[in-house]
Design an enzyme around this catalytic site. Structure first.
Site, short mmCIF file in Angstrom:
data_model
loop_
_atom_site.label_atom_id
_atom_site.label_comp_id
_atom_site.label_asym_id
_atom_site.label_seq_id
_atom_site.Cartn_x
_atom_site.Cartn_y
_atom_site.Cartn_z
N HIS A 67 123.32 -41.56 -43.37
CA HIS A 67 122.10 -42.34 -43.13
C HIS A 67 122.30 -43.84 -43.18
O HIS A 67 121.41 -44.59 -42.80
CB HIS A 67 120.92 -41.91 -44.01
CG HIS A 67 121.24 -41.18 -45.26
ND1 HIS A 67 121.37 -41.80 -46.45
CD2 HIS A 67 121.45 -39.87 -45.49
CE1 HIS A 67 121.65 -40.92 -47.37
NE2 HIS A 67 121.72 -39.74 -46.83
N HIS A 94 120.05 -51.19 -43.01
CA HIS A 94 119.01 -50.48 -42.27
C HIS A 94 118.79 -51.20 -40.95
O HIS A 94 118.76 -52.43 -40.91
CB HIS A 94 117.70 -50.45 -43.04
CG HIS A 94 117.80 -49.75 -44.36
ND1 HIS A 94 117.51 -48.42 -44.53
CD2 HIS A 94 118.19 -50.20 -45.58
CE1 HIS A 94 117.70 -48.08 -45.79
NE2 HIS A 94 118.12 -49.15 -46.46
N HIS A 111 120.68 -54.24 -47.90
CA HIS A 111 120.26 -54.01 -49.28
C HIS A 111 121.44 -54.16 -50.23
O HIS A 111 122.49 -53.58 -50.00
CB HIS A 111 119.65 -52.61 -49.43
CG HIS A 111 118.29 -52.50 -48.83
ND1 HIS A 111 117.70 -51.30 -48.51
CD2 HIS A 111 117.40 -53.48 -48.49
CE1 HIS A 111 116.48 -51.54 -48.01
NE2 HIS A 111 116.30 -52.85 -47.98
N THR A 178 113.71 -46.55 -50.83
CA THR A 178 113.11 -46.25 -49.52
C THR A 178 113.65 -44.95 -48.93
O THR A 178 113.36 -44.63 -47.78
CB THR A 178 113.37 -47.41 -48.53
OG1 THR A 178 114.79 -47.51 -48.30
CG2 THR A 178 112.84 -48.72 -49.05
N THR A 179 114.45 -44.24 -49.70
CA THR A 179 114.97 -42.94 -49.27
C THR A 179 114.71 -41.93 -50.39
O THR A 179 114.56 -42.32 -51.54
CB THR A 179 116.49 -43.01 -49.01
OG1 THR A 179 117.15 -43.44 -50.21
CG2 THR A 179 116.83 -43.97 -47.89
#
Ligand code: 1SD
Ligand code: ZN
Length: 230
Positions: A67, A94, A111, A178-179
């Site tokens: 991811h 991201h 991040h 956020t995941t």
């Protein structure tokens, strides 16, 4: 990883809460959020960022976890929030950005994940826009792992300061990962000023990460984003 969450389809963001029942993904204090200057609040108690990045921290490894592309660091560099030390653990990307600033979604958000002795998390969010190539990105991209699941040991030093915008003004609020498991209690520090990377550098990461590996905007539910301006 047991839960095969994704950014689209059956296991996409709307289903994250069902996928992992004990997650916080359906919580009230989630990230990312849209930050609107007009709704932010200056807070005289906020301090300038106290960074202890010494320019010699070792990247231990870089991994393509399916991811994102993530660089894991050896202990050494840290930040202080109040009197509390948070060690820099890893940076990842991201594309496009997760947080939006006044409704604007930058092409890339980096991040920098920091953790303290109580396992509390503070994440720096740094926006990148298209412009001059970034030297640190050139360095980092020399080591990119190609296949999902691939990890490369690096053992090279890296100066994290080079990745930061010159202006250290920031927004801050309480949110979540956020995941999945979308854990709440995360202190977010979002830099106001973006850095620049070249289109080619964005594309290089894009090639290796899932398309649009960002979570959509979450409601503030009464939270007020604070702003520190020098
Ligand atoms: O997406 C990352 C996730 O991969 C992991 O690094 C986690 C920290 O354990 O942080 C989230 S995020 O909230 O920094 N996107
Ligand atoms: Zn992230």
């Amino acid at each position: 990883e047991e839960v095969h969450w994704t950014y689209t389809g059956e296991n996409g963001p709307e289903h994250w809460a069902e996928l992992e029942k004990r997650s916080h993904c359906a919580g009230e204090l989630q990230s990312p959020v849209n930050i609107i200057d007009y709704h932010t609040q200056e807070d005289p108690d906020l301090l300038p960022l106290d960074l202890h990045y010494y320019g010699e921290v070792r990247i231990h490894e870089v991994t393509n976890n399916g991811h994102s592309i993530q660089y894991n660091f050896e202990p050494g560099d840290y930040i202080s929030l109040g009197d509390v030390r948070y060690d820099l653990k890893q940076i990842h990307f991201h594309e496009a950005a997760e947080h939006t600033l006044n409704g604007i979604r930058y092409p890339l958000e980096m991040h920098m994940v920091h953790v303290n002795a109580q396992n509390e998390i503070a994440v720096f969010a740094i926006m990148a826009m298209e412009g001059e190539p970034s030297e640190p990105f050139t360095f980092l991209e020399n080591y990119l792992p190609v296949d999902p699941g691939e990890t490369k040991i690096i053992d090279e030093c890296f100066d994290l300061n080079l990745n930061l915008p010159q202006n250290r003004d920031y927004y801050t609020y309480r949110g979540s990962l956020t995941t999945p498991p979308c854990t709440e209690g995360v202190r977010w520090i979002v830099f106001k000023e973006p850095i620049t990377v070249s289109l080619q550098q964005v594309k290089e990461l894009q090639r290796l990460m899932p398309l649009n590996n960002y979570r959509g905007e979450q409601p503030l539910n009464g939270r007020v984003v604070k702003v520190y301006e020098s």
